[in-house]
Design a protein around this motif. Structure first.
Motif, PDB file in Angstrom:
ATOM      1  N   ASP A  33       0.818  -1.215   0.000  1.00  0.00           N
ATOM      2  CA  ASP A  33       0.000   0.000   0.000  1.00  0.00           C
ATOM      3  C   ASP A  33       0.853   1.267   0.000  1.00  0.00           C
ATOM      4  OD1 ASP A  33      -2.376  -1.381  -0.135  1.00  0.00           O
ATOM      5  OD2 ASP A  33      -2.732  -1.340   2.028  1.00  0.00           O
TER       6      ASP A  33
ATOM      7  N   ARG B  71      -2.649  -8.840   3.297  1.00  0.00           N
ATOM      8  CA  ARG B  71      -4.043  -9.098   3.660  1.00  0.00           C
ATOM      9  C   ARG B  71      -4.973  -8.650   2.541  1.00  0.00           C
ATOM     10  NH1 ARG B  71      -1.360  -9.144   8.077  1.00  0.00           N
ATOM     11  NH2 ARG B  71      -2.060  -9.850  10.102  1.00  0.00           N
ATOM     12  N   GLU B  72      -6.186  -9.147   2.558  1.00  0.00           N
ATOM     13  CA  GLU B  72      -7.179  -8.819   1.538  1.00  0.00           C
ATOM     14  C   GLU B  72      -7.281  -7.310   1.341  1.00  0.00           C
ATOM     15  OE1 GLU B  72     -11.967  -9.238   0.795  1.00  0.00           O
ATOM     16  OE2 GLU B  72     -11.030 -10.486   2.318  1.00  0.00           O
ATOM     17  N   GLY B  73      -7.222  -6.895   0.078  1.00  0.00           N
ATOM     18  CA  GLY B  73      -7.333  -5.481  -0.265  1.00  0.00           C
ATOM     19  C   GLY B  73      -6.012  -4.736  -0.306  1.00  0.00           C
ATOM     20  N   GLU B  74      -4.944  -5.327   0.207  1.00  0.00           N
ATOM     21  CA  GLU B  74      -3.643  -4.652   0.175  1.00  0.00           C
ATOM     22  C   GLU B  74      -2.991  -4.832  -1.184  1.00  0.00           C
ATOM     23  OE1 GLU B  74      -2.091  -4.593   4.743  1.00  0.00           O
ATOM     24  OE2 GLU B  74      -1.722  -6.451   3.637  1.00  0.00           O
ATOM     25  N   LYS B  75      -2.224  -3.810  -1.574  1.00  0.00           N
ATOM     26  CA  LYS B  75      -1.521  -3.835  -2.857  1.00  0.00           C
ATOM     27  C   LYS B  75      -0.024  -3.985  -2.619  1.00  0.00           C
ATOM     28  CE  LYS B  75      -4.963  -1.472  -5.462  1.00  0.00           C
ATOM     29  NZ  LYS B  75      -5.199  -0.795  -6.699  1.00  0.00           N
TER      30      LYS B  75
ATOM     31  N   GLU C  89      -2.482  -7.270  -6.246  1.00  0.00           N
ATOM     32  CA  GLU C  89      -3.398  -7.014  -5.143  1.00  0.00           C
ATOM     33  C   GLU C  89      -3.896  -8.332  -4.567  1.00  0.00           C
ATOM     34  OE1 GLU C  89      -7.574  -4.635  -4.221  1.00  0.00           O
ATOM     35  OE2 GLU C  89      -6.694  -4.545  -6.212  1.00  0.00           O
TER      36      GLU C  89
ATOM     37  N   LEU D  77      -6.727 -10.509  -3.013  1.00  0.00           N
ATOM     38  CA  LEU D  77      -8.168 -10.623  -2.924  1.00  0.00           C
ATOM     39  C   LEU D  77      -8.495 -11.611  -1.805  1.00  0.00           C
ATOM     40  CD1 LEU D  77      -8.963 -10.791  -6.732  1.00  0.00           C
ATOM     41  CD2 LEU D  77      -8.893  -8.781  -5.253  1.00  0.00           C
ATOM     42  N   LYS D  78      -9.770 -11.922  -1.624  1.00  0.00           N
ATOM     43  CA  LYS D  78     -10.155 -12.775  -0.500  1.00  0.00           C
ATOM     44  C   LYS D  78      -9.399 -14.109  -0.499  1.00  0.00           C
ATOM     45  CE  LYS D  78     -13.971 -14.627   2.085  1.00  0.00           C
ATOM     46  NZ  LYS D  78     -15.391 -14.681   2.278  1.00  0.00           N
TER      47      LYS D  78
ATOM     48  N   TYR E 217      -4.461 -13.978  -5.197  1.00  0.00           N
ATOM     49  CA  TYR E 217      -3.554 -12.854  -5.407  1.00  0.00           C
ATOM     50  C   TYR E 217      -3.505 -12.622  -6.910  1.00  0.00           C
ATOM     51  CZ  TYR E 217       0.635 -10.137  -6.064  1.00  0.00           C
ATOM     52  OH  TYR E 217       1.512  -9.165  -6.463  1.00  0.00           O
TER      53      TYR E 217
END
Length: 127
Positions: free
Chosen positions: A47, A78-82, A105, A107-108, A111
């Motif tokens: 991020d 973690r989910e949502g991190e880039k 990124e 995802l749930k 990746y």
């Protein structure tokens, strides 16, 4: 290159990867001397925040370039991190290089790697 493994559990992607960088210089840069890079580092950002900067080891040298490598410490996404992983270096004439190795990124349960968002030369930037 960015070989290694990614595992997923409890909402976390765990990366255990190696960064590999092979550099080749065109004839106009080499001329009568070898192409030499210094301060070659692998940088990991999550991020947009740098979480690790690791010096890369030169594994092999050629007249026109070299091969560098480093094993990264495990890191988590973690989910949502880039994620962005890139190498930085400088040559004898002071030119600075940045080469994107990986960008993606979490995802749930997956990746996803993405194309670089850089406007210039895609994966490689020269200052």
């Amino acid at each position: 290159m960015f070989p290694g493994s990614v595992s997923y559990g409890n909402g976390v992607h765990r990366f255990n990867r190696t960064v590999e960088l092979q550099v080749s210089a065109p004839d106009w840069m080499v001329r009568d001397s070898a192409f030499v890079l210094k301060n070659v580092n692998a940088v990991v950002e999550i991020d947009g925040k740098t979480i690790m900067t690791v010096p890369m080891e030169e594994r092999e040298r050629y007249h026109y370039g070299a091969y560098y490598e480093v094993q990264l410490d495990e890191f988590k996404l973690r989910e949502g991190e880039k994620l962005k992983v890139y190498c930085t270096a400088e040559d004898d004439s002071g030119r600075k290089y940045t080469c994107v190795v990986e960008q993606g990124e979490a995802l749930k349960n997956d990746y996803i790697s993405e194309e670089p968002a850089w406007d210039s030369n895609g994966w490689l930037m020269i200052e």
